[in-house]
Design a protein around this motif. Structure first.
Motif, PDB file in Angstrom:
ATOM      1  N   TRP A   8     -21.182   9.812  55.975  1.00 49.97           N
ATOM      2  CA  TRP A   8     -20.049   8.598  55.557  1.00 49.97           C
ATOM      3  C   TRP A   8     -19.275   9.552  56.241  1.00 49.97           C
ATOM      4  O   TRP A   8     -18.296  10.736  55.659  1.00 49.97           O
ATOM      5  N   HIS A  12     -15.240  18.314  50.323  1.00 45.67           N
ATOM      6  CA  HIS A  12     -16.476  18.651  50.858  1.00 45.67           C
ATOM      7  C   HIS A  12     -17.137  19.293  49.174  1.00 45.67           C
ATOM      8  O   HIS A  12     -17.959  19.735  49.187  1.00 45.67           O
ATOM      9  N   SER A  30     -15.402  15.411  57.136  1.00 45.12           N
ATOM     10  CA  SER A  30     -14.670  15.004  56.531  1.00 45.12           C
ATOM     11  C   SER A  30     -13.079  16.324  56.777  1.00 45.12           C
ATOM     12  O   SER A  30     -13.989  17.413  57.512  1.00 45.12           O
ATOM     13  N   ALA A  83     -21.633   8.187  46.943  1.00 43.35           N
ATOM     14  CA  ALA A  83     -20.340   8.192  48.005  1.00 43.35           C
ATOM     15  C   ALA A  83     -18.931   7.400  46.232  1.00 43.35           C
ATOM     16  O   ALA A  83     -19.228   6.409  45.972  1.00 43.35           O
ATOM     17  N   LEU A 125     -22.225  13.939  54.473  1.00 38.72           N
ATOM     18  CA  LEU A 125     -20.570  13.890  54.542  1.00 38.72           C
ATOM     19  C   LEU A 125     -19.463  14.548  55.514  1.00 38.72           C
ATOM     20  O   LEU A 125     -19.914  15.031  56.147  1.00 38.72           O
ATOM     21  N   SER A 149     -17.721   3.596  51.864  1.00 34.50           N
ATOM     22  CA  SER A 149     -18.475   3.772  50.335  1.00 34.50           C
ATOM     23  C   SER A 149     -19.698   2.874  49.924  1.00 34.50           C
ATOM     24  O   SER A 149     -20.631   2.988  50.087  1.00 34.50           O
ATOM     25  N   TYR A 161     -22.456   2.865  52.138  1.00 34.51           N
ATOM     26  CA  TYR A 161     -23.207   4.136  52.639  1.00 34.51           C
ATOM     27  C   TYR A 161     -24.183   4.278  51.048  1.00 34.51           C
ATOM     28  O   TYR A 161     -25.349   4.138  50.880  1.00 34.51           O
TER      29      TYR A 161
END
Length: 193
Positions: free
Chosen positions: A125, A166, A160, A188, A158, A107, A110
């Motif tokens: 990320w 999300h 994930s 992030a 992102l 993070s 980012y």
């Protein structure tokens, strides 16, 4: 930090599987993928994204001087398939790089990149739920950053497997596609992971 082609085409997967990862190897299937085109893209990616990130993080007080790890840059089509990359991956054109931070959280990369890099095509990320890199966690989160001289729209995303992440980043301007949410507006935040 000088551009070193070898470090951007080296791949343990390619070596293990006997895959040719030389820029230009795919020119017969795509005439655009000449060695000159790919190496030019790698140099631009290095100068505009990778070198500034490395310079910043490797020179922080207390840094070992080697805190940013490059895990994947150029991939031939065969290598990209072997690592289950998407068919239109920017890695194939030498426009993308995956980075880990060995002395902190992805993070931090980012957030620094979106605040300080004047131009990039995309930053993702990637899977922050995998945690930070350390000797006990080699399958950690990473940052994907891309530079495309003709299209540097600064998309922030992102990736994930966690729905709550999300949802945290969802706004009217974000777009969800599978494991990806594109168009992030927030920094992030490692504390939400």
């Amino acid at each position: 930090m000088a551009f070193k082609l070898k470090s951007y085409i080296l791949s343990s997967t390619a070596t293990k599987k006997g895959i040719d990862n030389t820029p230009g190897v795919d020119v017969e299937s795509d005439s655009k993928l000449t060695s000159e085109y790919i190496i030019g893209n790698l140099e631009k990616l290095h100068n505009k994204c990778i070198a500034p990130i490395m310079s910043h993080f490797n020179n922080l007080p207390g840094s070992s001087g080697n805190s940013i790890g490059v895990t994947s840059v150029y991939r031939s089509k065969a290598l990209n398939a072997a690592v289950n990359g998407v068919e239109n991956s920017q890695h194939i054109q030498g426009m993308a790089c995956d980075l880990i931070y060995t002395e902190g959280s992805t993070s931090e990369i980012y957030n620094w990149a979106i605040a300080n890099l004047p131009t990039f095509n995309q930053i993702i990320w990637e899977f922050p739920e995998k945690g930070d890199f350390n000797s006990g966690n080699l399958n950690s989160s990473w940052i994907h950053i891309a530079y495309n001289e003709d299209d540097n729209k600064k998309t922030k995303s992102l990736a994930s497997d966690r729905e709550d992440l999300h949802e945290y980043f969802r706004t009217q301007n974000t777009e969800r596609r599978g494991q990806y949410t594109h168009g992030l507006e927030n920094e992030a935040d490692q504390t939400i992971v």
